[in-house]
Design an enzyme around this catalytic site. Structure first.
Site, PDB file in Angstrom:
ATOM      1  N   ARG A 131       6.169   9.079  -2.989  1.00 37.47           N
ATOM      2  CA  ARG A 131       5.144   9.232  -4.029  1.00 37.47           C
ATOM      3  C   ARG A 131       5.856   9.505  -5.342  1.00 37.47           C
ATOM      4  NH1 ARG A 131       1.114  11.659  -0.713  1.00 37.47           N
ATOM      5  NH2 ARG A 131       0.344   9.855   0.391  1.00 37.47           N
TER       6      ARG A 131
ATOM      7  N   ARG B  71       1.320  -0.754   6.181  1.00 35.26           N
ATOM      8  CA  ARG B  71       2.443   0.094   6.593  1.00 35.26           C
ATOM      9  C   ARG B  71       1.918   1.432   7.075  1.00 35.26           C
ATOM     10  NH1 ARG B  71       5.715   1.464   2.395  1.00 35.26           N
ATOM     11  NH2 ARG B  71       7.164   2.292   3.906  1.00 35.26           N
TER      12      ARG B  71
ATOM     13  N   LYS C 266      -1.124  -0.959  -7.036  1.00 34.04           N
ATOM     14  CA  LYS C 266      -0.547  -1.851  -6.015  1.00 34.04           C
ATOM     15  C   LYS C 266      -1.192  -3.241  -6.060  1.00 34.04           C
ATOM     16  CE  LYS C 266       0.651  -1.613  -1.134  1.00 34.04           C
ATOM     17  NZ  LYS C 266       1.068  -0.706  -0.080  1.00 34.04           N
TER      18      LYS C 266
HETATM   19  C1  BTN Z   1       1.350  -2.365   3.144  1.00 34.16           C
HETATM   20  O1  BTN Z   1       0.695  -1.466   3.705  1.00 34.16           O
HETATM   21  O2  BTN Z   1       1.751  -2.212   1.985  1.00 34.16           O
HETATM   22  C2  BTN Z   1       1.675  -3.641   3.855  1.00 34.16           C
HETATM   23  C3  BTN Z   1       0.518  -4.597   3.885  1.00 34.16           C
HETATM   24  C4  BTN Z   1       0.822  -5.894   4.595  1.00 34.16           C
HETATM   25  C5  BTN Z   1      -0.405  -6.754   4.764  1.00 34.16           C
HETATM   26  C6  BTN Z   1      -0.074  -8.112   5.287  1.00 34.16           C
HETATM   27  S1  BTN Z   1      -1.430  -9.233   5.171  1.00 34.16           S
HETATM   28  C7  BTN Z   1      -0.562 -10.407   6.130  1.00 34.16           C
HETATM   29  C8  BTN Z   1       0.161  -9.641   7.210  1.00 34.16           C
HETATM   30  N1  BTN Z   1      -0.676  -9.450   8.372  1.00 34.16           N
HETATM   31  C9  BTN Z   1      -0.982  -8.177   8.565  1.00 34.16           C
HETATM   32  O3  BTN Z   1      -1.704  -7.744   9.492  1.00 34.16           O
HETATM   33  N2  BTN Z   1      -0.392  -7.406   7.641  1.00 34.16           N
HETATM   34  C10 BTN Z   1       0.400  -8.200   6.725  1.00 34.16           C
END
Ligand code: BTN
Length: 325
Positions: A322, A122, A187
Site C-alpha cells: 500500500r 490476486r 487501477k
Molecule cells: C489483480 O487482482 O490485479 C489481477 C486481476 C487479473 C484478472 C485477469 S482477467 C483474465 C484472467 N482470468 C482471470 O480469472 N483472471 C485474470
C-alpha cells in the site's frame, strides 16, 4: 449462452430492436426474448425496454473478433502464437488455461472471453468481468527454467502490459509492485500470474490480464478499490479488439524475451514506471505491517524497502503493498 450470445450480437449496435424482430432472428417467441433480455442483467449489462420501440443496450458493444485482434500483431508475434481461443462465456480464462497447460497443449496459447463468471484476482479476490466491455485475456507459456529463474516474470509482464498501454495512447501509466497497472493513482488493470511445474522444470506459466476499458457506474460500484478505465485515460475508448491485440502483441514479445534473457532487460523499465519509488509504503504480510521507504526492485524483481535505515527484500506472493497516505 448460445441464444443469449446471438441476442447480444443483434443488440451490440446499441440501437432499438423490436421483440418481434429479435424473436424472428432467434426462432423463438416474444416472451422467450423477454426472458432472455432479463437474464442479461447477470452479465452486468443494462438493457432499456421501451414500449413500441423494443430493446436497446445502454451503450453499444464491440464484440471480440479474431481477425481484428490478430491484425494488431506484428509478423514476429503472429508467428510465435500457437493458439488463440475466444469464448463468449467462461468461468476464468486463467483457470481454463492452467487446466489446458496441465494437459500438455502447445504454447504460447492465448485465450480471451467476453464474460467471466468467476474472474480471479490476486490474493484470492474476484475480478469483476461484465460482458463485452473490458478485456480479459490469459496467455500460457511453458518455461524450461527452474522456478528461481522465473521470479521476475510477473514484473516483466507488467512492463509488457505497460508498453501496450503506452502504444494505445495512455500517458502517465505506472506500475505498483508487483504489477498493478496504475493511472492517476487508480487501477487501470491487473495481472495474475499462476504457475505449476516440477522443481527442476519445465514450468507452466499462465499470465492473466484484466484491463478496464469502459466501466459503467453500476459495475464500478462492485469494484472495491479505486479504479480507472482506458476511456478516461486515453480520452476515448480505443476499442476492445485493438486493446486486446496490442496487449497480446506486447505480452507475447515480453514472454519470449523473458524466456531468453530473464528479468534483466525489464529491470530498468520497471523502475521507470514504479509509482512508489522513494515514497512511504506499508507492506502487509503474514507477520503484520511493515512501514518504510520504497527503493525499487533488485535483479530478481524482489521489492526493496528501506526500514529503519536497512534495506529489506520482499517477494511477490507473500505480501501486499500500500502507498502510505
Ligand atoms: C489483480 O487482482 O490485479 C489481477 C486481476 C487479473 C484478472 C485477469 S482477467 C483474465 C484472467 N482470468 C482471470 O480469472 N483472471 C485474470
Amino acid at each position: 449462452m448460445e441464444q443469449r450470445y446471438r441476442l447480444l450480437s443483434l443488440l451490440a449496435d446499441g440501437r432499438f430492436h423490436s421483440g418481434e424482430e429479435l424473436g424472428a432472428a432467434l426462432g423463438v417467441g416474444r416472451s422467450a426474448i423477454w426472458k432472455l433480455i432479463q437474464s442479461l442483467e447477470a452479465y452486468g449489462l443494462d438493457v432499456y425496454a421501451v414500449r413500441g420501440r423494443g430493446y436497446c443496450l445502454s451503450s453499444p458493444i464491440e464484440l471480440l473478433d479474431r481477425a481484428r485482434i490478430v491484425a494488431e500483431l506484428k509478423p514476429r508475434t503472429e508467428s510465435l502464437l500457437n493458439t488463440l481461443e475466444i469464448f463468449a462465456e467462461i468461468d476464468s480464462t486463467n483457470r481454463y488455461l492452467m487446466e489446458r497447460a496441465g494437459q500438455g497443449v502447445a504454447h504460447p496459447h492465448a485465450c480471451l472471453a467476453e464474460y467471466q463468471s468467476q474472474g480471479r484476482g490476486r490474493r484470492g479476490r474476484d475480478w469483476v468481468s461484465p460482458f463485452g466491455t473490458n478485456v480479459y485475456m490469459s496467455v500460457f507459456h511453458r518455461f524450461e527454467s527452474p522456478p528461481e529463474a522465473l521470479q521476475g516474470l510477473s514484473l516483466a509482464v507488467g512492463v509488457a502490459a505497460t508498453n501496450a498501454l503506452t502504444a494505445l495512447g495512455v500517458t502517465g501509466v505506472g506500475l505498483k509492485w508487483p504489477n498493478d497497472l496504475i493511472w492517476q493513482g487508480r487501477k487501470l488493470g491487473g495481472i495474475l500470474l499462476e504457475m505449476a511445474g516440477e522443481p527442476s522444470g519445465p514450468w507452466n506459466a499462465v499470465v492473466g490480464i484484466g484491463l478496464n476499458l469502459e466501466v459503467s457506474e453500476s459495475v464500478g460500484r462492485r469494484i472495491h478499490q479505486p479504479w480507472a478505465d482506458l476511456h478516461a485515460a486515453v480520452g476515448t475508448n480505443p476499442g476492445r479488439n485493438k486493446a486486446a491485440g496490442q496487449l497480446l502483441h506486447y505480452v507475447l514479445e515480453g514472454l519470449e524475451r523473458f524466456s531468453r534473457e530473464g528479468f534483466a532487460p525489464f529491470h530498468r523499465a520497471w523502475e521507470e514506471y514504479d509509482v512508489a519509488r522513494d515514497k512511504p509504503v506499508i507492506i502487509h504480510g503474514a507477520t503484520g505491517a511493515t512501514h518504510g521507504l520504497a527503493r525499487g526492485v533488485d535483479e530478481t524483481g524482489a521489492f526493496l524497502v528501506s526500514v529503519d535505515g536497512a534495506i529489506r527484500r520482499f517477494l511477490s506472493g507473500d505480501v501486499s503493498l500500500r502507498l502510505a497516505p
